[in-house]
Design a protein around this motif. Structure first.
Motif, PDB file in Angstrom:
ATOM      1  N   VAL A 143       0.862  -1.190   0.000  1.00 33.23           N
ATOM      2  CA  VAL A 143       0.000   0.000   0.000  1.00 33.23           C
ATOM      3  C   VAL A 143       0.893   1.234   0.000  1.00 33.23           C
ATOM      4  O   VAL A 143       1.679   1.428   0.934  1.00 33.23           O
ATOM      5  CB  VAL A 143      -0.918   0.024   1.237  1.00 33.23           C
ATOM      6  CG1 VAL A 143      -1.754   1.297   1.251  1.00 33.23           C
ATOM      7  CG2 VAL A 143      -1.815  -1.206   1.280  1.00 33.23           C
ATOM      8  N   SER A 144       0.794   2.069  -1.015  1.00 33.26           N
ATOM      9  CA  SER A 144       1.564   3.313  -0.991  1.00 33.26           C
ATOM     10  C   SER A 144       0.836   4.350  -0.155  1.00 33.26           C
ATOM     11  O   SER A 144      -0.389   4.353  -0.043  1.00 33.26           O
ATOM     12  CB  SER A 144       1.788   3.841  -2.410  1.00 33.26           C
ATOM     13  OG  SER A 144       0.561   4.243  -2.993  1.00 33.26           O
ATOM     14  N   GLY A 145       1.624   5.238   0.438  1.00 35.82           N
ATOM     15  CA  GLY A 145       1.057   6.260   1.305  1.00 35.82           C
ATOM     16  C   GLY A 145       0.982   5.770   2.742  1.00 35.82           C
ATOM     17  O   GLY A 145       1.159   4.581   3.036  1.00 35.82           O
ATOM     18  N   SER A 146       0.719   6.696   3.645  1.00 35.18           N
ATOM     19  CA  SER A 146       0.503   6.348   5.048  1.00 35.18           C
ATOM     20  C   SER A 146      -0.438   7.367   5.676  1.00 35.18           C
ATOM     21  O   SER A 146      -0.434   7.581   6.892  1.00 35.18           O
ATOM     22  CB  SER A 146       1.830   6.298   5.814  1.00 35.18           C
ATOM     23  OG  SER A 146       2.592   7.485   5.595  1.00 35.18           O
ATOM     24  N   GLY A 147      -1.225   8.006   4.832  1.00 43.11           N
ATOM     25  CA  GLY A 147      -2.240   8.932   5.303  1.00 43.11           C
ATOM     26  C   GLY A 147      -3.548   8.214   5.557  1.00 43.11           C
ATOM     27  O   GLY A 147      -3.601   6.987   5.679  1.00 43.11           O
ATOM     28  N   ASN A 148      -4.604   8.978   5.576  1.00 45.83           N
ATOM     29  CA  ASN A 148      -5.916   8.450   5.928  1.00 45.83           C
ATOM     30  C   ASN A 148      -6.325   7.249   5.081  1.00 45.83           C
ATOM     31  O   ASN A 148      -6.726   6.207   5.596  1.00 45.83           O
ATOM     32  CB  ASN A 148      -6.950   9.573   5.794  1.00 45.83           C
ATOM     33  CG  ASN A 148      -8.363   9.110   6.068  1.00 45.83           C
ATOM     34  OD1 ASN A 148      -9.067   8.715   5.154  1.00 45.83           O
ATOM     35  ND2 ASN A 148      -8.774   9.157   7.307  1.00 45.83           N
ATOM     36  N   VAL A 149      -6.229   7.370   3.761  1.00 40.65           N
ATOM     37  CA  VAL A 149      -6.677   6.288   2.879  1.00 40.65           C
ATOM     38  C   VAL A 149      -5.842   5.035   3.093  1.00 40.65           C
ATOM     39  O   VAL A 149      -6.365   3.925   3.251  1.00 40.65           O
ATOM     40  CB  VAL A 149      -6.625   6.724   1.402  1.00 40.65           C
ATOM     41  CG1 VAL A 149      -7.088   5.583   0.491  1.00 40.65           C
ATOM     42  CG2 VAL A 149      -7.489   7.960   1.165  1.00 40.65           C
ATOM     43  N   ALA A 150      -4.524   5.203   3.112  1.00 38.86           N
ATOM     44  CA  ALA A 150      -3.631   4.057   3.268  1.00 38.86           C
ATOM     45  C   ALA A 150      -3.831   3.352   4.605  1.00 38.86           C
ATOM     46  O   ALA A 150      -3.880   2.114   4.671  1.00 38.86           O
ATOM     47  CB  ALA A 150      -2.179   4.511   3.118  1.00 38.86           C
ATOM     48  N   ILE A 151      -3.939   4.124   5.669  1.00 40.38           N
ATOM     49  CA  ILE A 151      -4.071   3.535   7.009  1.00 40.38           C
ATOM     50  C   ILE A 151      -5.268   2.593   7.075  1.00 40.38           C
ATOM     51  O   ILE A 151      -5.175   1.459   7.552  1.00 40.38           O
ATOM     52  CB  ILE A 151      -4.197   4.637   8.077  1.00 40.38           C
ATOM     53  CG1 ILE A 151      -2.842   5.312   8.310  1.00 40.38           C
ATOM     54  CG2 ILE A 151      -4.739   4.067   9.396  1.00 40.38           C
ATOM     55  CD1 ILE A 151      -2.907   6.548   9.194  1.00 40.38           C
TER      56      ILE A 151
END
Length: 457
Positions: A248-256
């Motif tokens: 999963v790329s990112g670590s913001g709201n969507v990724a979390i």
């Protein structure tokens, strides 16, 4: 734009029409590559519809769809903690209201410009249509960067931004929400300023805190939704998420929350990222740690290894070089190019679902499709956020709050229906399995038929 060995006159005419529209878009919007990309991807899908139904060309539907109903640009002056005057630029595009009030998030990020906002707003028209809910397409934001700013600086910026934006929004006109750089803190400050200048109206913004009109499950909605959509793609092939390795790329709201739901459904997410690099944890990313770092402490993802020393952080690394069964790009647009897509295919990926807005380039999408990778395009796969935003609007209208389980049940049903609609539409237009074509056509038909009914406006 669509190639065929036996082109009928109708198909040739439809191709000519879409080509003219695309040339006009490029001419009217020079140097706006993101907007061009979104329009090109959309137009490529529509030739079968236009060949079959000339009424859409006769009514100038594409000419009207590709031109925003309204584009608002404004100055946002504010004062930093040292007393220095700063000036940013604000945007709101109200793209299409054929099926309901404009609905779409606000993005605060240095990359925001007219092209980005139009690209996002154009995609939002069809994403919102696919939810089955009565909401039109809009988007907005600013080139303001909340990273590194104090709470007071963010508050002063948000108050200045909303002082202008409030002239153009309202519960029956345009209902903004959050996006990149606009979380609970920013929504709170924006809503407070709107309330200061207008009567209290909870339906004016979505993504609000639970104490003042927000909805349970809204925080989780986009991340959960993309995983529900992925599960539908897999189930259609008699498969599931159970036992799958996921990146999963990112670590913001969507990724979390994509990580959280993927784990709940039996997958193991082995990597996530931010702009500094990615972490790899073969035991499975610890969601609680990522929440603590990103939602509470606002720290870089590299700090994850402090809590989990067996994990690895790769500075400036390419997360798409890793081997996995499923890839969920949840960071930003155009983060996967053709070469990275080819690497994912080589490394065994069987499904890709877009949690961010158009994170795969057109060439990357072609690589996935040519290699029979299940591909969920953003306008379908990440529609969960706006779907629950619309459910928040519904709760505000009736002055009631639904339970987490009730909203989550609605979300599951909506994502399932989006998949079924896109899949069935693709099959109906001789593009079985192509969810890009199915999503674009399904979203288009609802909006276009509404525009026909409403006349030339």
């Amino acid at each position: 734009m669509v190639q065929s060995t036996t082109l009928t006159k109708e198909v040739e005419a439809a191709e000519s029409y879409t080509a003219r529209i695309f040339e006009t878009v490029k001419k009217r919007n020079p140097s706006e590559s993101e907007f061009h990309q979104a329009v090109e991807e959309f137009l490529q899908s529509l030739v079968p519809v236009l060949a079959k139904e000339p009424k859409y060309e006769a009514a100038g539907i594409l000419e009207r769809l590709t031109e925003p109903e309204r584009l608002i640009t404004f100055r946002v002056p504010w004062v930093d903690d040292n007393g220095n005057v700063k000036v940013n630029r604000g945007f709101r595009v109200q793209f299409n209201s054929a099926i309901g009030p404009y609905k779409g998030g606000l993005r605060f990020h240095p990359s925001v410009n007219g092209s980005i906002v139009k690209f996002l707003g154009f995609e939002q028209i069809f994403k919102n249509s696919l939810t089955g809910l009565p909401i039109g397409g809009g988007k907005g934001g600013s080139d303001f960067d909340p990273k590194g700013k104090s709470d007071n600086e963010v508050m002063r910026f948000c108050q200045s931004f909303m002082s202008e934006l409030q002239k153009y929004i309202g519960p029956n006109t345009d209902v903004p929400a959050g996006d990149i750089g606009v979380g609970a803190r920013e929504i709170g400050f924006l809503f407070g300023q709107y309330k200061r200048l207008n009567a209290f109206d909870a339906g004016t913004l979505t993504g609000k805190g639970l104490n003042y009109g927000g909805s349970l499950t809204r925080t989780e909605a986009t991340g959960y939704g993309v995983v529900y959509f992925t599960q539908e793609m897999l189930q259609d092939k008699a498969d599931s998420l159970k036992g799958k390795k996921v990146i999963v790329s990112g670590s913001g709201n969507v990724a979390i929350y994509a990580i959280e739901k993927a784990h709940e459904l039996g997958a193991t997410v082995i990597a996530c990222s931010d702009s500094s690099g990615y972490i790899r944890d073969e035991n499975g990313i610890n969601v609680a740690t990522v929440k603590q770092l990103k939602e509470q402490e606002r720290k870089r993802i590299s700090e994850y290894t402090t809590h989990h020393p067996n994990a690895t952080f790769v500075a400036n690394g390419d997360i798409w070089s890793l081997s996995a069964d499923i890839a969920l790009p949840c960071a930003t647009q155009n983060e996967i190019n053709a070469d990275q897509a080819a690497t994912l295919v080589k490394n065994g990926v069987i499904a890709v679902a877009e949690g961010a807005n158009m994170p795969s380039t057109l060439d990357a999408v072609a690589v996935f499709q040519e290699n029979d990778v299940l591909f969920g395009p953003a306008k379908a796969a990440n529609a969960g956020g706006v779907a629950v935003s619309a459910l928040e609007m519904a709760q505000n209208s009736i002055r009631m709050s639904w339970t987490f389980e009730e909203v989550d049940s609605h979300l599951k049903s909506i994502m399932k229906n989006i998949y079924k609609n896109a899949s069935a539409t693709a099959s109906a237009y001789d593009a079985s399995g192509n969810l890009v074509v199915g999503s674009n056509i399904a979203g288009f038909l609802k909006v276009a038929d509404s525009m026909l009914t409403e006349g030339i406006i």
